[in-house]
Design a protein around this motif. Structure first.
Motif: not given
Length: 226
Positions: A123-129, A132-133, A138-140
């Motif tokens: 959830n880091r960075g909020g719903p739109v990063v 990563r859209t 990509m966070d993993l």
């Protein structure tokens, strides 16, 4: 707050510096049984965590957290979770592979002076990063970059690292009290080592061989050789 960034020189490393980087890459090993009893101090651990924290991350979201585990009680719980999952894993291999699998030492949870769980906060960075859209995983992948940074820095410090991946995710989540949306990416065993295998241990023990690079490189499209 100023957003102005000043470019700095991006010249190549010296021959010695470049050689050191490649030495760390080529001599890095997944350590299971060579840990010494020498403690890993807070200063060197801080350097390793700083190296991990300087990994690239998509959208500069930095989704990682680092749970440092020195508690013998917590390690015993984690080792128990590994043992249960490892028994399940052994049964998945064919009859001809199972004896070798069972003979391999796949963790050093109780032997390593310190363990580290690197997590990803989804959830880091909020719903739109940014970045990563269209690729939410990509966070993993970014978190795995942090693992690799730490691993190479540890090699330069004479510290071995073993990545233990044979767990049910829920077991690690329960033991460490991870909140919703935070997933464990890597359980790492860390400790000083006096010797390392001259090639990956799984290769040395006959489990697999390194694939030839030339068979893995294509040109301008899948399967096209150049």
């Amino acid at each position: 707050m100023s957003t102005h960034a000043t470019p700095v020189a991006a010249g190549a490393f010296s021959d010695e510096e470049r050689a050191a980087v490649y030495r760390a890459i080529f001599s890095r090993r997944d350590v299971r049984s060579q840990f010494t009893a020498r403690p890993v101090g807070d200063e060197v651990l801080g350097r390793l965590l700083t190296a991990a924290h300087h990994a690239p991350s998509v959208g500069f979201m930095q989704p990682w957290n680092f749970i440092v585990v020195r508690s013998a009680a917590v390690k015993r719980q984690v080792q128990g979770a590994f043992a249960a999952a490892n028994a399940e894993a052994a049964a998945m291999f064919s009859d001809d592979r199972r004896p070798l699998y069972s003979a391999l030492k796949l963790e050093g949870i109780l032997q390593a002076p310190v363990s580290l769980c690197i997590t990803c906060d989804r959830n880091r960075g909020g719903p739109v990063v940014l970045g990563r859209t269209h690729a939410p995983e990509m966070d993993l992948y970014s978190t795995v970059c942090a693992v690799q940074n730490l691993w190479l820095a540890a090699r330069a410090e004479g510290i071995g690292v073993g990545w233990v991946s044979i767990f049910r995710e829920g077991d690690l989540r329960d033991i460490l009290g991870l909140p919703e949306g935070v997933v464990p990416v890597a359980w790492l065993c860390l400790g000083y080592v006096d010797a390392l295998y001259d090639r990956p241990e799984l290769e040395a023990k006959g489990w697999a061989k390194r694939l030839p690079l030339e068979g893995l490189v294509f040109r301008d499209g899948w399967g096209q050789r150049g």
